[in-house]
Write an enzyme that holds these catalytic residues in place. Sequence first.
Site, short mmCIF file in Angstrom:
data_model
loop_
_atom_site.label_atom_id
_atom_site.label_comp_id
_atom_site.label_asym_id
_atom_site.label_seq_id
_atom_site.Cartn_x
_atom_site.Cartn_y
_atom_site.Cartn_z
N ASP A 139 0.86 -1.05 -0.10
CA ASP A 139 -0.01 -0.08 -0.02
C ASP A 139 0.89 1.26 0.11
OD1 ASP A 139 -3.07 0.71 0.54
OD2 ASP A 139 -1.61 2.24 1.79
N ILE A 140 0.59 2.26 -1.05
CA ILE A 140 1.37 3.27 -0.88
C ILE A 140 0.96 4.27 0.36
CG2 ILE A 140 1.77 5.66 -2.43
CD1 ILE A 140 1.29 4.07 -4.75
N ASN A 147 -2.76 12.61 -3.38
CA ASN A 147 -3.84 12.89 -4.67
C ASN A 147 -4.52 13.92 -4.42
OD1 ASN A 147 -4.08 11.37 -6.88
ND2 ASN A 147 -5.78 10.17 -5.95
N ASP A 156 -2.00 9.61 -10.45
CA ASP A 156 -1.98 8.44 -11.56
C ASP A 156 -0.28 8.12 -11.94
OD1 ASP A 156 -4.61 8.12 -11.61
OD2 ASP A 156 -5.02 8.99 -13.38
N GLU A 183 -4.90 2.49 -4.24
CA GLU A 183 -3.27 2.24 -4.38
C GLU A 183 -2.73 1.10 -3.66
OE1 GLU A 183 -4.92 4.24 -0.22
OE2 GLU A 183 -5.61 4.16 -2.50
#
Length: 273
Positions: A139-140, A147, A156, A183
């Site tokens: 997971d980011i 974002n 993106d 993500e």
Amino acid sequence: MANRPMSSIFMQDSISGSLVGDLVTGAGPVIQECFDLAALGRTLPDRHFAANGRHYQVTFHAAADRNGDVSEILLVVLDVTRRVQVEHLLRESRRRLIATARRDHLTGLLNRRGLDNVLHRELRRSRRVGKSLSLVAIDIDWFKHYNDSLGHPQGDACLYSVAQTLIGCLRRAGDEACRYGGEEFLLVLPDADIGGAATVAANCQRAIDELDIAHPSSPFGRVTVSFGIAEAANGTEGALVALDTVALLAQADNALYRAKRNGRNRIEFAQGS
């Protein structure tokens, strides 16, 4: 036309005047079979062949003499090159459509449908050959803040860069990467125990650090990722592969949640691994 002593047949284009034996593989037995079938009143099967880059369909027709005995076999040859080409294009289009339906449009990684197919297949194989299978959930960190502050186009671009980096860290042919949603990513690592999966995760973490993507909302100042690792070990028992899949995903997800809870930008393992 073919008599019992085989003769040439008349056709158009470049195969005109060719011998039956030049056009139909194993022509002698084929023609003899036609005579035998015709004598029994049976239907003569069609044949297909290729010559000079063209595709042909051959139909056989029995001709009888005045006594009603089969004396000749007529060959009617139809050029079906265009049909063969269209069928090939349709097969290729269907194959590409199926492949596209299993890929994420942004990153090119497997999507959830593609993951389901791969994970079911690899769990069955790991049980059959008695080898481990590991799953790495990724997971980011603080991606929503990234974002919101930098905009969706930049988000993106970040997702794409991370995805390509993950692919670059997979060195074995059987390893697969998936965008699981938003993500979150998953790595499917066949024939890899928990130690091997940890090595892959560490390589991914280092490679993403080296991207040095600025993340103003992160305490690290750059884009980082968290990892959760689970292993389906040798001899894992289960009534259904689907249940094993659900359990393995849940274990990896729980480990990922623990990594995020414990500060992020870290690797955690499923309990009991």
